[in-house]
Design an enzyme around this catalytic site. Structure first.
Site, short mmCIF file in Angstrom:
data_model
loop_
_atom_site.label_atom_id
_atom_site.label_comp_id
_atom_site.label_asym_id
_atom_site.label_seq_id
_atom_site.Cartn_x
_atom_site.Cartn_y
_atom_site.Cartn_z
N GLU A 1 2.38 -17.17 5.33
CA GLU A 1 1.83 -15.16 5.09
C GLU A 1 0.61 -15.34 5.30
O GLU A 1 0.18 -15.91 4.27
CB GLU A 1 2.43 -15.27 3.46
CG GLU A 1 2.61 -13.92 3.47
CD GLU A 1 3.71 -13.01 1.33
OE1 GLU A 1 4.43 -13.85 1.22
OE2 GLU A 1 2.64 -12.40 1.29
N GLU B 1 2.83 -6.76 4.71
CA GLU B 1 2.87 -5.75 3.59
C GLU B 1 1.62 -5.18 3.81
O GLU B 1 1.37 -4.14 3.24
CB GLU B 1 2.46 -7.07 2.42
CG GLU B 1 0.81 -7.85 2.45
CD GLU B 1 1.19 -8.49 1.80
OE1 GLU B 1 1.58 -9.25 1.32
OE2 GLU B 1 0.47 -7.75 0.58
N HIS C 1 7.42 -7.02 0.72
CA HIS C 1 6.15 -7.10 -0.42
C HIS C 1 6.84 -6.70 -1.76
O HIS C 1 6.93 -5.49 -1.41
CB HIS C 1 5.16 -7.03 0.76
CG HIS C 1 4.07 -6.99 -0.64
ND1 HIS C 1 3.88 -5.68 -1.73
CD2 HIS C 1 3.54 -8.57 -1.07
CE1 HIS C 1 2.67 -6.43 -2.59
NE2 HIS C 1 2.37 -7.48 -2.09
O1 LIG Z 1 3.01 -10.48 -3.08
C1 LIG Z 1 2.26 -11.14 -2.21
O2 LIG Z 1 2.53 -11.11 -1.11
C2 LIG Z 1 0.61 -10.29 -2.37
O3 LIG Z 1 0.43 -10.87 -0.79
C3 LIG Z 1 0.30 -10.53 -3.93
C4 LIG Z 1 -1.29 -10.22 -3.53
O4 LIG Z 1 -1.79 -9.97 -4.54
C5 LIG Z 1 -1.86 -11.38 -3.17
O5 LIG Z 1 -0.97 -12.94 -3.42
MG MG Z 2 1.51 -11.37 0.24
#
Ligand SMILES: O=C(O)C(=O)C[C@@H](O)CO
Ligand code: MG
Length: 398
Positions: free
Chosen positions: A248, A274, A324
């Site tokens: 990701e 996201e 997300h």
């Molecule tokens: O949960 C996700 O995909 C995020 O991008 C949250 C972010 O805080 C990174 O972990």
């Molecule tokens: Mg993320």
């Protein structure tokens, strides 16, 4: 039915927070040397601009007393200013059932400055509240207005496993595997700024988590925009043996060509979204085959009206949508589309990054049971209410 008022309040968390730690989560700031501090020293807090301890809550009320709840977590004070100054005048006195007209009215009126980022997040908050009103006005949950129940219950993936001591990560993975989760998303702690040592550390952490969850459970890998194409090209082939379901946000959202190059490079599907906005933003990602999994967040992308359109577009491209974050504004879209296979799920824990702050403001989010979530056919609207038990820990600004 007409919209009588829009109230946007900023909830600033003043309660206990988990102290930041270094190499907690690779992120876009890792590559930017802080000339005021040696940010690459152990313990440097490069995540500080990605900590969300503030949330704007929007209440849209109609002339017959129905109140819809919306929310926005990106730049919440700026979002409130946009809502108060620009968006509220555009929706006051309007019929919430004209939700496409109202979404277009807000989106087009702010094109000069708002088509990405906080402008779209502010629009999202009002749009989500409008859909809450629609559901409440007919006594139906929002997902029933979007296409209904496409799943008996929603499979969800456990999302935390930020980089820390490997034994602690393994204990966390074990704890939630024991609770029945069959899919896990972990965070890398290192990127290009940390050289080969960081590559070794990243591989060690994936090995450690796979050791616990085995290969009959899904593993997803989160970079949170912390790498670049050169680094990703080096490490992706080394990650293939761990069979991740996706990797990701390897690079920043604007590097769409970088996404596309990496998405074709190995067998590992690249995911993102996201930090992308509007129907057109996702059309670009799909046309350029930049992602194999789309991850918009409904409280950022333009609201439920926009997310519903993107769901249809992604279905036509056979690219699955896994929004997300958890949270009701996303769960209703996932429930109502066959092209949304699973949901992200943040467990309830002490306020850390801020993804979990939602639980301290709203009641109604379903708790995961054995790796699944359930929505109630008989709960009208989003199914949320404002929590009172943590109010003493918030400074709330009208
Ligand atoms: O949960 C996700 O995909 C995020 O991008 C949250 C972010 O805080 C990174 O972990
Ligand atoms: Mg993320």
């Amino acid at each position: 039915m007409k919209i009588k008022s829009v109230r946007a309040r900023v909830y600033e968390w003043k309660g206990k927070t988990v102290p930041p730690q270094g190499n907690f989560c690779s992120n876009a700031m890792d590559l930017v040397y802080d000339n005021k501090a040696n940010q690459h020293a152990a313990g440097a807090d490069t995540m500080n601009t990605f900590r969300f301890h503030c949330w704007t809550v929007v209440e849209v009320e109609t002339d017959d007393g129905i109140v819809g709840l919306g929310n926005v977590a990106l730049a919440p004070r700026i979002a409130k200013a946009i809502i108060d100054e620009y968006l509220t005048p555009l929706v006051l006195g309007q019929d919430p059932w004209d939700y496409e007209y109202l979404n277009q009215r807000m989106y087009r009126a702010t094109q000069a400055w708002g088509r990405k980022g906080v402008g779209m997040a502010a629009i999202s908050a009002i749009d989500i509240a409008i859909w809450d009103i629609l559901g409440k006005s007919v006594g139906k949950p929002v997902f029933k207005l979007l296409g209904g129940r496409t799943k008996e219950k929603i499979p969800c993936y456990y999302s935390k496993l930020y980089r820390t001591d490997l034994k602690e990560m393994q204990a966390e993975a074990q704890k939630f595997k024991d609770q029945g989760f069959k899919a896990f998303k972990m965070r890398f702690g290192y990127g290009p700024a940390h050289g080969q040592l960081g590559v070794v550390e990243n591989l060690k952490s994936v090995e450690a988590v796979r050791e616990v969850i085995g290969y009959d459970n899904d593993l997803m890998l989160e970079c949170y925009m912390g790498w670049n194409v050169e680094y990703a090209k080096r490490i992706l082939p080394k990650l293939e043996k761990y069979q991740p379901r996706w990797l990701e946000e390897p690079v920043i959202a604007d590097d769409i060509d970088g996404y596309a190059e990496l998405n074709q490079l190995t067998s590992i599907p690249i995911s993102g979204g996201e930090h992308e906005f509007s129907l057109y933003g996702f059309k670009q990602l799909l046309d350029r085959k930049a992602v194999s999994v789309v991850q918009y967040d409904t409280n950022r992308v333009g609201g439920i009206t926009m997310a519903h359109k993107i769901n249809a577009l992604c279905e036509a491209y056979s690219v699955p949508v896994i929004p997300h974050a958890g949270q009701m504004h996303n769960y209703h879209l996932t429930m109502s589309s066959l092209n949304c296979p699973i949901s992200e799920y943040f467990p309830i824990f002490d306020v850390e990054v801020g993804n979990e702050l939602f639980y301290y403001i709203f009641d109604g989010d379903p708790a995961a049971e054995n790796g699944f979530l359930q929505l109630d056919d008989n709960k009208p609207g989003l199914g949320l209410s404002l929590k009172t038990e943590y109010l003493e820990h918030f400074t709330i600004t009208e």
